[in-house]
Design a protein around this motif. Structure first.
Motif, PDB file in Angstrom:
ATOM      1  N   ARG A 236     136.308  22.353  55.130  1.00 30.56           N
ATOM      2  CA  ARG A 236     134.782  22.394  56.633  1.00 30.56           C
ATOM      3  C   ARG A 236     134.993  21.637  57.592  1.00 30.56           C
ATOM      4  O   ARG A 236     134.951  21.493  59.227  1.00 30.56           O
TER       5      ARG A 236
ATOM      6  N   GLU B 248     132.058  28.070  51.084  1.00 30.39           N
ATOM      7  CA  GLU B 248     131.262  27.275  49.694  1.00 30.39           C
ATOM      8  C   GLU B 248     131.268  29.465  48.982  1.00 30.39           C
ATOM      9  O   GLU B 248     131.180  29.241  47.596  1.00 30.39           O
TER      10      GLU B 248
ATOM     11  N   ASP C 194     127.933  28.166  54.480  1.00 29.93           N
ATOM     12  CA  ASP C 194     128.383  29.171  53.527  1.00 29.93           C
ATOM     13  C   ASP C 194     129.616  30.057  53.598  1.00 29.93           C
ATOM     14  O   ASP C 194     129.497  30.537  52.081  1.00 29.93           O
TER      15      ASP C 194
ATOM     16  N   ARG D 142     134.274  28.335  46.544  1.00 31.58           N
ATOM     17  CA  ARG D 142     134.061  27.202  46.021  1.00 31.58           C
ATOM     18  C   ARG D 142     134.934  27.621  44.424  1.00 31.58           C
ATOM     19  O   ARG D 142     135.386  27.268  43.873  1.00 31.58           O
TER      20      ARG D 142
END
Length: 134
Positions: free
Chosen positions: A33, A93, A90, A96
């Protein structure tokens, strides 16, 4: 594409344009990120317009909202109130669980056009051979 690239991170070979931050494989999502330049949020505000020559009398347009960056305050787009924002974090994510459990490995992620376009790509760890000359 390179001239519209704001920031990106990648693993393995340097991209053809030579831009971005090289990471070692298997970095945590939080590192991606930050290094991909995706550590900001998309905020929203009312759309206002001027109804006189001085610009001092403003009215609200309830049919639209302005999306803008939290870090630079640069506007990204004017959208309807029904528009659902996907935050830069997001986008990463999403990967992940695929990275932690599914054997995927993030390969590249970044920001284009001042934040109007975001992307992330991952390797699946699977290979296949195509027939013919492809």
């Amino acid at each position: 594409m390179a001239h519209e690239l704001e920031s990106m991170a990648y693993v393995d070979a340097t991209p053809w344009h030579g831009l971005g931050n090289r990471l070692t494989p298997h970095q945590p999502i939080d590192v991606w990120r930050q290094e991909a330049g995706m550590d900001w949020q998309i905020l929203e505000s009312d759309v206002l317009y001027s109804v006189d020559q001085t610009g001092l009398l403003l009215k609200q347009n309830p049919d639209n909202k302005v999306l803008y960056r939290s870090d630079t305050l640069v506007p990204l787009s004017v959208v309807s109130p029904r528009y659902k924002v996907v935050q830069p974090a997001d986008v990463l994510e999403f990967y992940r669980d695929l990275v932690c459990v599914g054997g995927f490995e993030l390969e590249t992620a970044g920001v284009l056009k001042g934040g109007k376009k975001l992307w992330a790509l991952a390797k699946t760890g699977q290979e296949t051979t195509l027939r013919g000359n492809d």
